[in-house]
Scaffold this active site. Structure first.
Site, PDB file in Angstrom:
ATOM      1  N   GLU A  64       0.827  -1.205   0.000  1.00 17.16           N
ATOM      2  CA  GLU A  64       0.000   0.000   0.000  1.00 17.16           C
ATOM      3  C   GLU A  64       0.862   1.255   0.000  1.00 17.16           C
ATOM      4  O   GLU A  64       0.523   2.259  -0.636  1.00 17.16           O
ATOM      5  CB  GLU A  64      -0.900   0.010   1.241  1.00 17.16           C
ATOM      6  N   ASP A 121       2.863  23.670  -3.328  1.00 15.91           N
ATOM      7  CA  ASP A 121       1.437  23.764  -3.636  1.00 15.91           C
ATOM      8  C   ASP A 121       0.771  24.100  -2.311  1.00 15.91           C
ATOM      9  O   ASP A 121       0.547  23.227  -1.475  1.00 15.91           O
ATOM     10  CB  ASP A 121       0.941  22.428  -4.202  1.00 15.91           C
ATOM     11  N   PHE A 138     -11.935  25.164 -11.548  1.00 14.84           N
ATOM     12  CA  PHE A 138     -11.112  26.142 -10.829  1.00 14.84           C
ATOM     13  C   PHE A 138      -9.914  26.554 -11.677  1.00 14.84           C
ATOM     14  O   PHE A 138      -9.226  25.717 -12.249  1.00 14.84           O
ATOM     15  CB  PHE A 138     -10.621  25.548  -9.509  1.00 14.84           C
TER      16      PHE A 138
END
Length: 559
Positions: A280, A415, A485
């Protein structure tokens, strides 16, 4: 013929006529005369209509158009003018085809084509990414279309198939212009280097559900990663700050590819990876920093885990635990030192060649409803970066009593998921934020946040860096470009005392987006929903940044 118009308030005007030709502009319904003001958004035309008056396509305010139970044999391309349509019903007509231009009606939620004579569908129909209901019953369509349509989630499967097979007709994306801001100071030795900040859009987030306007083949990582790598190589930045890098893709793709280009890199996944199995964990995204070996050497890297810092500063605050600690975003920093290759106009004095610079990147929480979390994560990052620099200065110059966090230049990329008028950007640019700023949402974080503030004040929280921003909206009106957006949420900040931004990569050609009807990214020519930022910096040599004993900064750190 029965023509009715329905306003937003629900008033319906009806006209009865035996005419076989509809001329909406000539009908007697109030507000339907061409050139008059209309306040209705729905129109229904039923009867034995064979042709539609061209004046209908001037009713660009329409949101719902019902043309069922007529004798229409075709729809003209001009239907694309009705950009506000959310429902188009042309069931029970005699249509043998629908125009490719119907794909421009991207606001459509319902399209009813039942019981016509359609034997094919234009691939452009796949562009209707917001379509929820598609009626195709009673049409002699090819078996492959019907099999997809009649399968589970058939509408989306069929639209995906059509979009996947739609030829890309966009012209090549023009080069982004380089925007010079200042001339380098060639009268003294200067370190010149470029920095790229780029959210590459992790594979698991790049889905048709989020980016239905992009062909499925262009959403696949196998396709996008080649374009991303080509873009990175093309701009050839000296420092790369990357977000949404998948763990497996860092170790098995980006790292080996960029090492071959002369880079070294560091990486850390989001904090959730700690609790996952190896299978994972490889799909968890995180942040990466790469740098050119010819110009920089790594001294030490640092991981900033916001959820761990939330625990440390919680002080019994349930909001800090429940709102901030639960978000596992991270920051990543690496302390670098310059090499001889970075210097132009000569070398600095002996012992000053290896100048330190701290490079940091982060990916702040995304949800607009959690503006308080975004701001607190940014405060945590700055608090940690201050500590990193002050500790480094103490090692570099042991006799320093009160080390200044501006003693080592900082490059901060990321970001930030925050607009230019947000508390996050205000805090970074002005080194302070009011304790009652709206972004804190009136939640009682005061006792926790004072631990992160440089100054002991009840009215504001501060940090010690003196920063400037490389980009403004004049150069880049958006860094994230999707259908829903378009705005600036990615940034490159730098220490204004010791560095100057002398140039930036400009915005993509807006005319190209308009001419090619690019409503959002990713796109076959643009591999992420974010656009990379690229800035060039000039850094001067300062004695205060050099080791007291001269020589390599890294050597002093390792003593």
């Amino acid at each position: 013929m029965n023509t009715s118009t329905k306003s937003d308030g629900g008033t319906v005007s009806r006209l009865q006529s035996s005419a076989s030709r509809v001329v909406p502009g000539a009908s007697g319904a109030k507000g339907t005369m061409v050139g008059s003001t209309t306040n209705w958004t729905e129109l229904e035309i039923t009867g034995t209509v064979c042709n539609i008056s061209p004046s209908l396509w001037t009713f660009v305010h329409l949101k719902k158009l019902y043309l069922r139970n007529n004798s229409l044999m075709y729809l003209p391309p001009e239907i694309m003018r009705l950009q506000n349509l959310t429902i188009l019903d042309v069931a029970s007509n005699k249509l043998h085809s629908v125009p490719p231009e119907i794909g421009e009606l991207i606001s459509l939620r319902e399209l009813c084509l039942n019981y016509n004579c359609l034997n094919h569908l234009p691939f452009e129909l796949g562009k209707l990414f917001q379509l929820l209901k598609l009626g195709l019953k009673g049409n002699p369509l090819p078996v492959k279309y019907l099999n997809l349509y009649n399968d589970g989630n058939g509408t989306q499967k069929l639209l995906g198939f059509l979009l996947d097979n739609l030829p890309v007709q966009a012209t090549p994306l023009p080069d982004r212009p380089w925007v010079p801001l200042l001339n380098p100071d060639n009268t003294r030795p200067i370190a010149l280097f470029t920095v790229m900040c780029y959210n590459v859009l992790c594979d698991k987030y790049c889905t048709r559900q989020l980016y239905g306007y992009c062909p499925p083949w262009a959403l696949s990582w196998d396709y996008r990663k080649k374009t991303i790598l080509a873009e990175i190589k093309r701009y050839n930045a000296d420092i790369l700050s990357l977000q949404e890098v998948e763990t497996e893709q860092f170790y098995h793709f980006l790292q080996p590819e960029l090492e071959a280009e002369g880079y070294s890199g560091i990486f850390s996944p989001k904090s959730r990876a700690r609790t996952m199995s190896e299978s994972e964990r490889k799909h968890v995204d995180g942040c990466a920093i790469f740098f050119k070996n010819a110009k920089f050497r790594a001294i030490k890297d640092h991981l900033v885990e916001f959820n761990q810092l939330a625990i440390e500063t919680a002080d019994g605050s349930h909001d800090m635990i429940n709102r901030v600690m639960t978000k596992d975003n991270i920051g990543l920093a690496v302390l670098l030192e310059t090499t001889e290759a970075i210097w132009q106009s000569g070398l600095p004095p002996e012992g000053h060649v290896n100048q330190p610079v701290l490079v940091a990147t982060c990916h702040v929480h995304w949800d607009p409803e959690f503006c308080d979390v975004k701001l607190i994560q940014t405060m945590m990052l700055m608090h940690k970066l201050q500590a990193i620099i002050k500790d480094s200065v103490k090692i570099l110059r042991p006799d320093t009593q009160n080390p200044d966090c501006n003693g080592i230049p900082l490059i901060l990329c990321g970001d930030l998921n925050s607009l230019p008028d947000s508390g996050v950007v205000e805090y970074l640019m002005h080194a302070r934020i009011s304790a009652n700023h709206r972004d804190f949402k009136e939640i009682g974080y005061e006792d926790c946040l004072r631990k992160l503030s440089l100054a002991d004040s009840k009215d504001a929280y501060t940090h010690g860096f003196r920063l400037a921003q490389s980009y403004t909206k004049d150069f880049m009106p958006y860094t994230n470009y999707t259908y829903d957006f378009k705005g600036i949420i990615d940034y490159i900040f730098y220490s204004r005392d010791t560095m100057r931004c002398i140039g930036v990569l400009g915005s993509p050609d807006a005319q190209w987006f308009a001419e090619n009807h690019i409503i959002g990214c990713p796109h076959p020519q643009i591999p992420s929903d974010h656009l990379p930022l690229l800035a060039q910096f000039e850094m001067t040599s300062h004695t205060s940044m050099s080791s007291r004993n001269g020589g390599s900064f890294g050597t002093a750190m390792r003593r």
